[in-house]
Enzyme design. Sequence first.
Site, PDB file in Angstrom:
ATOM      1  CG  HIS A  97       3.792  -7.515   3.899  1.00 54.97           C
ATOM      2  ND1 HIS A  97       3.903  -7.216   5.236  1.00 54.97           N
ATOM      3  CD2 HIS A  97       3.724  -6.320   3.260  1.00 54.97           C
ATOM      4  CE1 HIS A  97       3.907  -5.899   5.396  1.00 54.97           C
ATOM      5  NE2 HIS A  97       3.787  -5.330   4.212  1.00 54.97           N
TER       6      HIS A  97
ATOM      7  CE  LYS B 207       6.431   4.190   6.216  1.00 53.09           C
ATOM      8  NZ  LYS B 207       5.872   3.009   5.546  1.00 53.09           N
TER       9      LYS B 207
ATOM     10  NE  ARG C  17      -2.887  -1.355   2.392  1.00 57.42           N
ATOM     11  CZ  ARG C  17      -2.079  -0.840   3.295  1.00 57.42           C
ATOM     12  NH1 ARG C  17      -1.851  -1.491   4.401  1.00 57.42           N
ATOM     13  NH2 ARG C  17      -1.512   0.323   3.116  1.00 57.42           N
TER      14      ARG C  17
ATOM     15  CB  SER D 127       3.435  -3.204   9.213  1.00 57.44           C
ATOM     16  OG  SER D 127       3.790  -4.097   8.195  1.00 57.44           O
TER      17      SER D 127
HETATM   18  O1  PNS Z   1       6.007  -0.910   2.927  1.00 59.70           O
HETATM   19  P1  PNS Z   1       6.130   0.541   2.577  1.00 59.70           P
HETATM   20  O2  PNS Z   1       6.636   1.306   3.764  1.00 59.70           O
HETATM   21  O3  PNS Z   1       4.860   1.091   2.013  1.00 59.70           O
HETATM   22  O4  PNS Z   1       7.260   0.645   1.425  1.00 59.70           O
HETATM   23  C1  PNS Z   1       7.590   1.897   0.853  1.00 59.70           C
HETATM   24  C2  PNS Z   1       8.835   1.774  -0.034  1.00 59.70           C
HETATM   25  C3  PNS Z   1       9.990   1.154   0.720  1.00 59.70           C
HETATM   26  C4  PNS Z   1       8.525   0.927  -1.227  1.00 59.70           C
HETATM   27  C5  PNS Z   1       9.172   3.226  -0.495  1.00 59.70           C
HETATM   28  O5  PNS Z   1       9.214   4.056   0.619  1.00 59.70           O
HETATM   29  C6  PNS Z   1      10.515   3.303  -1.223  1.00 59.70           C
HETATM   30  O6  PNS Z   1      10.669   2.823  -2.321  1.00 59.70           O
HETATM   31  N1  PNS Z   1      11.520   3.934  -0.567  1.00 59.70           N
HETATM   32  C7  PNS Z   1      12.852   4.092  -1.086  1.00 59.70           C
HETATM   33  C8  PNS Z   1      13.104   5.533  -1.560  1.00 59.70           C
HETATM   34  C9  PNS Z   1      12.452   5.730  -2.907  1.00 59.70           C
HETATM   35  O7  PNS Z   1      12.883   5.154  -3.889  1.00 59.70           O
HETATM   36  N2  PNS Z   1      11.332   6.492  -2.951  1.00 59.70           N
HETATM   37  C10 PNS Z   1      10.493   6.603  -4.135  1.00 59.70           C
HETATM   38  C11 PNS Z   1      10.907   7.681  -5.080  1.00 59.70           C
HETATM   39  S1  PNS Z   1      10.493   9.265  -4.472  1.00 59.70           S
END
Ligand code: PNS
Length: 158
Positions: A17, A41, A90, A128
Amino acid sequence: MKRAIYPGSFDPVTFGHIDMIERSAKMVDELVVAILINSAKNPLFSVEERVSMLEEISGHIPNIRITSFNGLLIDYAREVDASVIVRGLRAVTDFEYELQIAQTNRIINSQIDTVFLTTSLEYAYLSSTIVKEVASYGGDISHFVPERLIDRIYAKYS
Ligand code: PNS
């Protein structure tokens, strides 16, 4: 002013990150790092703990703001007036999920684009989840996270 948003769970923040944050902050006037609050999560760290860890490791970056958000990322991006969403890729395994989310977000708001940065090779394996897995068995996590965060992570498993 070019503002980007770098969203994620950051549970906890890793060297991967930090690499993304440092590289994307150089490309914009302001980088808003946005921690998702209401994740399914079941995070290890509270939002406050994650904000504080991110603030500590990003003190050397002047054009950064650490925030948290609930709800849809695309709505929050508009709220903070970001025109770009930054995500890291990644490996191929990330691609399908990221593509689906980026396309969904673009359907909802075509003014905001998603930009993907390939993660640096040395962090291509890192997540993570891996950090938590190794820490839960008392393994060495010094290759994955900054020194100052290590005790806080182990403390969650003691
Ligand atoms: O670090 P991560 O867990 O891969 O991050 C995922 C994240 C937070 C970017 C994603 O889950 C997200 O944007 N969640 C908010 C809800 C949303 O907007 N979902 C996408 C449209 S379906």
